[in-house]
Write an enzyme that holds these catalytic residues in place. Structure first.
Site, PDB file in Angstrom:
ATOM      1  N   ASN A  16      31.891  45.999 -90.830  1.00  0.00           N
ATOM      2  CA  ASN A  16      32.001  46.271 -89.392  1.00  0.00           C
ATOM      3  C   ASN A  16      32.666  45.051 -88.760  1.00  0.00           C
ATOM      4  O   ASN A  16      32.039  44.010 -88.607  1.00  0.00           O
ATOM      5  CB  ASN A  16      30.591  46.502 -88.822  1.00  0.00           C
ATOM      6  CG  ASN A  16      30.588  46.616 -87.309  1.00  0.00           C
ATOM      7  OD1 ASN A  16      31.635  46.701 -86.677  1.00  0.00           O
ATOM      8  ND2 ASN A  16      29.393  46.600 -86.714  1.00  0.00           N
ATOM      9  N   TRP A  17      33.937  45.210 -88.420  1.00  0.00           N
ATOM     10  CA  TRP A  17      34.677  44.062 -87.871  1.00  0.00           C
ATOM     11  C   TRP A  17      34.232  43.715 -86.454  1.00  0.00           C
ATOM     12  O   TRP A  17      34.641  42.688 -85.909  1.00  0.00           O
ATOM     13  CB  TRP A  17      36.185  44.361 -87.870  1.00  0.00           C
ATOM     14  CG  TRP A  17      36.848  44.256 -89.216  1.00  0.00           C
ATOM     15  CD1 TRP A  17      36.246  43.985 -90.425  1.00  0.00           C
ATOM     16  CD2 TRP A  17      38.249  44.405 -89.499  1.00  0.00           C
ATOM     17  NE1 TRP A  17      37.184  43.967 -91.432  1.00  0.00           N
ATOM     18  CE2 TRP A  17      38.423  44.220 -90.890  1.00  0.00           C
ATOM     19  CE3 TRP A  17      39.367  44.685 -88.718  1.00  0.00           C
ATOM     20  CZ2 TRP A  17      39.670  44.300 -91.511  1.00  0.00           C
ATOM     21  CZ3 TRP A  17      40.620  44.768 -89.340  1.00  0.00           C
ATOM     22  CH2 TRP A  17      40.771  44.572 -90.717  1.00  0.00           C
ATOM     23  N   LYS A  18      33.449  44.605 -85.836  1.00  0.00           N
ATOM     24  CA  LYS A  18      33.029  44.398 -84.431  1.00  0.00           C
ATOM     25  C   LYS A  18      34.278  44.153 -83.569  1.00  0.00           C
ATOM     26  O   LYS A  18      35.329  44.707 -83.857  1.00  0.00           O
ATOM     27  CB  LYS A  18      31.998  43.282 -84.337  1.00  0.00           C
ATOM     28  CG  LYS A  18      30.821  43.527 -85.296  1.00  0.00           C
ATOM     29  CD  LYS A  18      29.633  42.665 -85.037  1.00  0.00           C
ATOM     30  CE  LYS A  18      28.525  43.008 -86.025  1.00  0.00           C
ATOM     31  NZ  LYS A  18      27.296  42.263 -85.800  1.00  0.00           N
ATOM     32  N   HIS A 102      24.455  51.363 -83.472  1.00  0.00           N
ATOM     33  CA  HIS A 102      24.399  49.925 -83.768  1.00  0.00           C
ATOM     34  C   HIS A 102      23.599  49.231 -82.672  1.00  0.00           C
ATOM     35  O   HIS A 102      23.723  49.570 -81.493  1.00  0.00           O
ATOM     36  CB  HIS A 102      25.816  49.347 -83.851  1.00  0.00           C
ATOM     37  CG  HIS A 102      25.827  47.977 -84.461  1.00  0.00           C
ATOM     38  ND1 HIS A 102      25.463  46.863 -83.745  1.00  0.00           N
ATOM     39  CD2 HIS A 102      26.112  47.559 -85.710  1.00  0.00           C
ATOM     40  CE1 HIS A 102      25.533  45.804 -84.555  1.00  0.00           C
ATOM     41  NE2 HIS A 102      25.926  46.198 -85.748  1.00  0.00           N
ATOM     42  N   GLU A 104      23.912  46.535 -81.180  1.00  0.00           N
ATOM     43  CA  GLU A 104      24.687  45.928 -80.085  1.00  0.00           C
ATOM     44  C   GLU A 104      25.028  46.979 -79.035  1.00  0.00           C
ATOM     45  O   GLU A 104      25.061  46.679 -77.845  1.00  0.00           O
ATOM     46  CB  GLU A 104      25.949  45.264 -80.657  1.00  0.00           C
ATOM     47  CG  GLU A 104      25.602  43.946 -81.354  1.00  0.00           C
ATOM     48  CD  GLU A 104      26.509  43.575 -82.511  1.00  0.00           C
ATOM     49  OE1 GLU A 104      27.622  44.122 -82.618  1.00  0.00           O
ATOM     50  OE2 GLU A 104      26.089  42.729 -83.333  1.00  0.00           O
ATOM     51  N   GLU A 174      19.169  47.593 -89.893  1.00  0.00           N
ATOM     52  CA  GLU A 174      19.658  46.302 -89.406  1.00  0.00           C
ATOM     53  C   GLU A 174      18.617  45.697 -88.467  1.00  0.00           C
ATOM     54  O   GLU A 174      18.589  46.057 -87.273  1.00  0.00           O
ATOM     55  CB  GLU A 174      20.979  46.482 -88.643  1.00  0.00           C
ATOM     56  CG  GLU A 174      22.136  46.906 -89.507  1.00  0.00           C
ATOM     57  CD  GLU A 174      23.485  46.442 -88.936  1.00  0.00           C
ATOM     58  OE1 GLU A 174      24.326  46.027 -89.734  1.00  0.00           O
ATOM     59  OE2 GLU A 174      23.672  46.463 -87.715  1.00  0.00           O
ATOM     60  N   GLY A 180      23.888  38.570 -87.189  1.00  0.00           N
ATOM     61  CA  GLY A 180      24.701  37.478 -86.656  1.00  0.00           C
ATOM     62  C   GLY A 180      23.940  36.179 -86.465  1.00  0.00           C
ATOM     63  O   GLY A 180      24.442  35.255 -85.824  1.00  0.00           O
ATOM     64  N   SER A 215      23.268  39.447 -91.645  1.00  0.00           N
ATOM     65  CA  SER A 215      23.543  38.183 -92.329  1.00  0.00           C
ATOM     66  C   SER A 215      23.620  38.316 -93.852  1.00  0.00           C
ATOM     67  O   SER A 215      23.164  37.424 -94.579  1.00  0.00           O
ATOM     68  CB  SER A 215      22.511  37.119 -91.928  1.00  0.00           C
ATOM     69  OG  SER A 215      22.547  36.903 -90.525  1.00  0.00           O
ATOM     70  N   GLY A 236      28.782  42.291 -91.107  1.00  0.00           N
ATOM     71  CA  GLY A 236      29.506  41.848 -89.928  1.00  0.00           C
ATOM     72  C   GLY A 236      30.414  40.712 -90.354  1.00  0.00           C
ATOM     73  O   GLY A 236      31.486  40.909 -90.933  1.00  0.00           O
TER      74      GLY A 236
HETATM   75  P1  13P Z   1      26.241  40.094 -89.599  1.00  0.00           P
HETATM   76  O1  13P Z   1      26.516  40.413 -91.040  1.00  0.00           O
HETATM   77  O2  13P Z   1      27.304  39.260 -88.965  1.00  0.00           O
HETATM   78  O3  13P Z   1      24.853  39.582 -89.397  1.00  0.00           O
HETATM   79  O4  13P Z   1      26.309  41.504 -88.792  1.00  0.00           O
HETATM   80  C1  13P Z   1      25.640  42.591 -89.292  1.00  0.00           C
HETATM   81  C2  13P Z   1      26.025  43.782 -88.512  1.00  0.00           C
HETATM   82  O5  13P Z   1      25.672  43.914 -87.347  1.00  0.00           O
HETATM   83  C3  13P Z   1      26.868  44.790 -89.160  1.00  0.00           C
HETATM   84  O6  13P Z   1      26.922  45.963 -88.393  1.00  0.00           O
END
Ligand code: 13P
Length: 257
Positions: A16-18, A102, A104, A174, A180, A215, A236
């Site tokens: 997931n490149w966000k 997600h 976020e 998650e 993150g 993470s 992420g």
């Molecule tokens: P990180 O791997 O940066 O913690 O993010 C995880 C994530 O939210 C993937 O959707």
């Protein structure tokens, strides 16, 4: 019926490149991934870039083993939803997957359990595979409410989509406190939640793939994937580094053997 033995379930690693990338940076990253790619047999891999880069990613990956998908979807077919993207549009871009729920988006875009359930249904109706994210906050975990929270998030989707819908879906656990932050759930913490999730779907008797996200790095992937109910990862940060992404895909592949 109980769920299938683990060896029969395919692994999956999703990047997931966000909200990251530029055309140039993406081009370099995709090139590095493709030129160092090691073929997968027991696993699949996918990249979910920002919407505006889907076409670029689709072009780069079309002749490869990798799939791609959207980071979200609007539950409506079309119309006056400024700034939104429909499931049909994602299909138009050749997407296989779409992430829904997600944390976020649940937090920053105030997406409710019910809205996420509608996204899930709309995605499936067009032939996308929804990757349904669930997970608890640190407060909920401290209060001993992690499983209750996840159970509620799953139930909202079960209520409108039905159990059978999960035969062609993916669930991603998650924990919000691990996303993150550099703090990964221990393999034991993650495995406990994954086993809980699998139990909710045991009567389906199918091979529901359950990913862990939060993470994940090359250093902890193998340990996580060694757990019976952890079938892959939703990445992420690590998906923005070609070497890390490939290493984690390889860890999933090895765990699948
Ligand atoms: P990180 O791997 O940066 O913690 O993010 C995880 C994530 O939210 C993937 O959707």
């Amino acid at each position: 019926m109980t769920s299938q033995p683990r060896a029969q379930r395919r692994r999956l690693v999703v990047g997931n490149w966000k909200m990251n990338g530029t055309r140039d940076a993406n081009s370099r990253l995709l090139q590095e991934i493709l030129s160092n790619w090691k073929p997968l047999e027991k696993s699949d891999a996918a990249i979910c870039p920002p919407f505006v880069y889907l076409e670029q990613v689709a072009q780069a990956l079309s002749a490869s083993q990798l799939y791609w998908g959207g980071q979200s979807v609007n539950p409506n077919d079309s119309g006056a939803y400024t700034g939104e993207i429909s499931a049909k549009m994602l299909i138009d871009q050749g997407c296989r997957y779409v992430i829904v729920g997600h944390n976020e988006r649940r937090r920053l875009q105030s997406e409710s359990d019910d809205y996420v359930a509608r996204q899930f249904v709309a995605a499936q109706a067009e032939g996308l595979i929804p990757i349904l994210c669930v997970g608890e906050s640190s407060e909920q975990r401290e209060q001993g409410k992690a499983l209750e929270t996840i159970g509620r998030q799953l139930q909202a989707v079960l209520d409108i989509a039905g159990l059978q819908a999960f035969a062609t879906a993916i669930v991603a656990y998650e924990p919000i406190w691990a996303v993150g932050t550099g703090i990964t759930a221990t393999p034991e913490e993650a495995a406990q939640v994954h086993a809980f999730i699998r139990k909710q779907f045991a009567s389906l008797g199918h091979e529901l793939v359950i990913l862990y996200g939060g993470s994940v790095k090359p250093e902890n992937a193998a340990e996580l994937f060694a757990k019976e109910d952890i079938d892959g990862a939703l990445l992420g940060g690590a998906s923005l580094q070609a070497k890390d992404f490939i290493a984690i895909c390889q860890s999933a592949e090895v765990a699948g053997k």
